[in-house]
Design an enzyme around this catalytic site. Structure first.
Site, mmCIF file in Angstrom:
data_model
loop_
_atom_site.group_PDB
_atom_site.id
_atom_site.type_symbol
_atom_site.label_atom_id
_atom_site.label_comp_id
_atom_site.label_asym_id
_atom_site.label_seq_id
_atom_site.Cartn_x
_atom_site.Cartn_y
_atom_site.Cartn_z
ATOM 1 C CG PHE A 249 -1.832 -1.238 1.469
ATOM 2 C CD1 PHE A 249 -2.872 -1.591 0.723
ATOM 3 C CD2 PHE A 249 -1.237 -2.159 2.346
ATOM 4 C CE1 PHE A 249 -3.688 -2.602 0.978
ATOM 5 C CE2 PHE A 249 -1.953 -3.390 2.655
ATOM 6 C CZ PHE A 249 -2.987 -3.764 2.094
ATOM 7 C CB SER A 272 -4.658 -1.109 -6.593
ATOM 8 O OG SER A 272 -4.975 -0.050 -5.666
ATOM 9 C CG ASP A 321 0.261 2.976 6.114
ATOM 10 O OD1 ASP A 321 -0.664 2.768 6.792
ATOM 11 O OD2 ASP A 321 0.547 4.196 5.527
ATOM 12 C CB CYS A 361 -5.091 4.814 9.349
ATOM 13 S SG CYS A 361 -5.753 4.197 7.796
HETATM 14 N N1 SAH Z 1 1.703 3.907 3.148
HETATM 15 C C1 SAH Z 1 1.378 5.411 2.602
HETATM 16 C C2 SAH Z 1 -0.134 5.393 2.720
HETATM 17 C C3 SAH Z 1 -1.238 4.247 2.161
HETATM 18 S S1 SAH Z 1 -2.728 4.931 1.597
HETATM 19 C C4 SAH Z 1 2.126 6.347 2.989
HETATM 20 O O1 SAH Z 1 2.898 6.551 4.084
HETATM 21 O O2 SAH Z 1 2.170 7.563 2.360
HETATM 22 C C5 SAH Z 1 -3.208 3.617 0.889
HETATM 23 C C6 SAH Z 1 -2.854 3.156 -0.343
HETATM 24 O O3 SAH Z 1 -3.330 1.758 -0.388
HETATM 25 C C7 SAH Z 1 -3.627 3.835 -1.482
HETATM 26 O O4 SAH Z 1 -2.540 4.428 -2.229
HETATM 27 C C8 SAH Z 1 -4.507 2.830 -2.278
HETATM 28 O O5 SAH Z 1 -4.359 3.188 -3.671
HETATM 29 C C9 SAH Z 1 -3.871 1.536 -2.093
HETATM 30 N N2 SAH Z 1 -4.847 0.450 -1.855
HETATM 31 C C10 SAH Z 1 -6.028 0.359 -1.419
HETATM 32 N N3 SAH Z 1 -6.257 -0.819 -1.435
HETATM 33 C C11 SAH Z 1 -5.440 -1.709 -2.220
HETATM 34 C C12 SAH Z 1 -5.110 -2.695 -2.431
HETATM 35 N N4 SAH Z 1 -6.003 -4.119 -2.162
HETATM 36 N N5 SAH Z 1 -4.079 -3.309 -2.911
HETATM 37 C C13 SAH Z 1 -3.075 -2.475 -3.425
HETATM 38 N N6 SAH Z 1 -3.147 -1.289 -2.941
HETATM 39 C C14 SAH Z 1 -4.365 -0.807 -2.442
#
Ligand code: SAH
Length: 414
Positions: A249, A272, A321, A361
């Site tokens: 993520f 994603s 995350d 979060c």
């Molecule tokens: N760790 C990041 C914040 C994560 S926000 C930081 O510190 O800046 C959550 C992210 O997860 C988003 O970018 C979203 O596109 C992604 N996301 C949500 N569900 C997902 C999934 N099932 N597989 C891959 N990415 C996903």
């Protein structure tokens, strides 16, 4: 208007909880929806359901045996009917009082971030800075204002000159207003210009000595996840000597670049959203790291983990995350199940001797609940220990009674 609270709601307000839900309203005196102009009857107490005020109106709070509990602002549309701003009679609740609180919040940041090579941080964390519903994030010369609920919308115009002055004195030039969650214009932009020079779509900020590109126009939250600043620094320190790091993520790659700068040989970022990877790669370059030496995978995390396991890929540093799995109290059991499934899949690709950083979060999941989703049965191994528990940084302060504000959990297992 004076609003009467139920005994439960009154007890919460006394403890310093800043929210009164609609079912905490027992009734009102002073004005009722249909009582206008009917003389003495207008002052009769009215039933809870008939309590109507305009969003942004100052209300006095009272309860059985407590003629004055505090003062707050009414929200006509949110499930939170009143946000409590003060427990004292004086001073009056007006824009000067709010401006003074904002100045206090800004002055604290002046001290916290002096000399830390950090140009992006939260200047006001709403309830946590005792200015309920008002969030202000600074991205170098731009400040992004976000309002939760409708109570402060009628105050913005009066507050803006105060904001422009106090922020301007600290080097902020432009102010933008962030649309509420999900809101965007025809071009997908979520930020409206309200003061100063035109808003850039992207800015490069610094965070504890690391450059970070922020998509102000279309990014998540107010552009970046500023609440992970200290945890990104922790990942940087944990990355020394690691062969392969995995950031799940990864969004704009904050943890990825931290791992690369900290010394991880190869960093794999999984998200994603491919647009987020483009931002992450620019951030790598801004820091003098060649992104082609690392891997950016556009995929569903659960699919990726399954394939990585099958391929035999293993990592010695993993950051996970995800977005909030529990938007409400009702969603909690399902969310805990989702965290467990994620953590089982993550543990299967973690090298023996590796470090796992797992974040959540969601305010509805407590630290204890979350750590429980990392137990031996879930991880299917018994070689790990909880090395440290972390939360959110000082620019995201909370109040003792406001548990909802303590949402971030960051668990380090080794
Ligand atoms: N760790 C990041 C914040 C994560 S926000 C930081 O510190 O800046 C959550 C992210 O997860 C988003 O970018 C979203 O596109 C992604 N996301 C949500 N569900 C997902 C999934 N099932 N597989 C891959 N990415 C996903």
């Amino acid at each position: 208007m004076r609003v009467h609270l139920t005994a439960t709601a009154a007890a919460a307000v006394r403890r310093g909880h800043p929210w009164v839900y609609r079912d905490g309203i027992a009734g009102a005196a002073g004005r009722a929806a249909s009582a206008g102009g009917r003389g003495a009857r207008a002052h009769r107490a009215v039933a809870a359901a008939a309590v109507v005020a305009a969003s942004g109106e100052v209300v006095e709070l009272a309860a059985e045996g407590a003629p004055f509990l505090g003062r707050g602002l009414w929200d006509a549309d949110s499930p939170i009917a009143v946000r409590v701003f003060q427990r004292t009679q004086a001073p009056a609740l007006d824009e000067r009082a709010l401006a003074e609180r904002l100045e206090r919040a800004f002055a604290l940041r002046d001290g916290w971030f002096a000399g830390r090579d950090t140009t992006a941080y939260r200047m006001c964390n709403g309830e946590g800075d005792r200015v309920p519903s008002l969030v202000i994030d600074r991205y170098d010369r731009v400040a992004v204002v976000r309002l939760d609920g409708g109570l402060l919308a009628p105050w913005v115009e009066r507050l803006l000159p105060h904001l422009a002055r106090a922020l301007g004195a600290r080097g902020v030039r432009s102010i933008g207003l962030r649309a509420p969650a999900g809101g965007a214009d025809a071009e997908g932009k979520k930020l409206t210009h309200v003061h100063g020079p035109p808003l850039p779509e992207r800015v490069v900020v610094r965070e504890l000595g690391v450059a970070m590109e922020v998509d102000l126009a279309r990014g998540q939250k107010t552009g970046a996840f500023l609440d992970q600043r200290d945890n990104r620094a922790r990942v940087r320190a944990l990355a020394a000597g690691r062969r392969r790091a995995l950031n799940l993520f990864s969004y704009a790659g904050g943890f990825s670049v931290a791992a690369a700068l900290g010394g991880a040989g190869r960093v794999t970022s999984v998200d994603s959203a491919s647009a987020a990877h483009a931002t992450a790669q620019r951030t790598f370059r801004e820091n003098g790291v060649d992104p082609s030496a690392h891997e950016f995978v556009t995929a569903d995390v659960f699919d990726f983990l399954e394939k990585a396991r099958a391929r035999g890929d293993r990592y010695d540093l993993i950051v996970s995350d995800p977005p909030s799995f529990a938007p409400s109290e009702r969603a909690k059991p399902r969310a805990l199940g989702a965290y467990r499934r994620l953590h089982t899949a993550v543990a299967r690709v973690l090298d023996p001797g590796g470090v796992l950083c797992a974040a959540s979060c969601s305010s509805h999941i407590s630290m204890e609940d979350f750590v429980g989703t990392l137990d031996d049965a879930t991880l299917e191994r018994d070689d790990l220990r909880v090395r440290a528990l972390h939360g959110q940084p000082e620019d995201h302060p909370t109040l003792p009674a406001w548990w909802e504000g303590r949402y971030l959990k960051f668990v380090v297992l080794e």
